[in-house]
Design an enzyme around this catalytic site. Sequence first.
Site, PDB file in Angstrom:
ATOM      1  N   CYS A   1       0.869  -1.179   0.000  1.00 46.12           N
ATOM      2  CA  CYS A   1       0.000   0.000   0.000  1.00 46.12           C
ATOM      3  C   CYS A   1       0.903   1.226   0.000  1.00 46.12           C
ATOM      4  O   CYS A   1       1.776   1.353  -0.863  1.00 46.12           O
ATOM      5  CB  CYS A   1      -0.970  -0.023   1.175  1.00 46.12           C
TER       6      CYS A   1
ATOM      7  N   ARG B   1      -2.201  -0.847   5.495  1.00 45.83           N
ATOM      8  CA  ARG B   1      -3.399  -1.370   4.836  1.00 45.83           C
ATOM      9  C   ARG B   1      -3.110  -2.713   4.180  1.00 45.83           C
ATOM     10  O   ARG B   1      -3.971  -3.590   4.120  1.00 45.83           O
ATOM     11  CB  ARG B   1      -3.899  -0.372   3.773  1.00 45.83           C
TER      12      ARG B   1
END
Lengths: 98, 282
Positions: B233, B238
Amino acid sequence: MCGATEGGLSLDGINVAKEAIIQGQVTKAGDPVGTAYVRLLDRTGEFTAEVPTSASGHFRFFAGDGDWTLRTLAPQTDPVDTAVAAATGSIAEVAIAL
Amino acid sequence: MSRESSLVNAQWVEDNLDNEKVVLIEVDEDTTSYDKGHIRTAIKLDWTTDLQDQVRRDFVSKEQFEALLSERGVANDHTVVLYGGNNNWFAAYAYWYFTLYGHADVKLLDGGRKKWELDSRELTDELPTRAATTYTAQEQDHTIRAFRDEVVESIGTQNLVDVRSPDEYAGRLLAPAHLPQEQAQRAGHIPTAANVPWSKAANDDGTFRADDELKEIYTEAGVNWDKDTIAYCRIGERSSHTWFVLKEILGQENVKNYDGSWTEYGSLVGVPVAIGDEAGEA
């Protein structure tokens, strides 16, 4: 007050001219909702970001130019969708009443 | 691994709040969130100060991790249950981090802090006290951590999954939209990477979608289940969420998280970069 904005959250240290800001306040029956979550969905409805509201019900996103949807989640309330347009160099203020 | 072995729900946490073998740990992107209220008996880890080296860009060393957990009262035989805001982004990152250092029993609270709050469950500002322990970590397990050279070699050969939002993937944004736009030198994505935003794996309330829905989402995006996978990410948090889905919920082998992610890759000299909504060529 230094750094204070209409949205209630400080913009100190942020170059507002370069950002497409979306911010506002979540209220229920006129009272701020500090336990809500605001999701930013892009023009296709895809999730882009999410923030919890501050104690005063305020939230802020740094988006891009264009059309966005804010989806607000709060305890014991159905989600509320609100359309908003953002533009670089400006602040889009959104009042969300649950 | 499976959903049953890696996830617990809010009721399980309520039932185990006073279980001495269970340590609840809140890890939030907003590191002040815990201080405003947390689940009773939960302790806090600050991802910026506790889990990152304060000089180099890297994680704390094995010895620092041991000292941290010992001081916070986490023992090797404790069941560590992680939760946090932002749909468990940083809790998933901490889960991956605990796994990297070989903690035996670690779980995520499904839905994290948001689900807990939306259920109107209790939060407190009372700080728990825990007796210090002597924690022993393992060497980092690099079968779940990808570094930049391996990422470059994976272009066109393995699954690369970019879990950022479509606008970040295409290069229209450089960071998540709740953060000021800054970071990598270049915008875009690693060529051939599929874009499966981490959020596709979660329901609105932050809980994970059902296994068959998850499998379909990644299959439709072009993930080849016979290949190895690297998720990335912007800074690796994430993608920990997606790593958790692929490795721990769906039980896929050979899934790595590239914690250098776009802030490293997008600043590398000479590597290929694709912009726009298409994956691009190898």
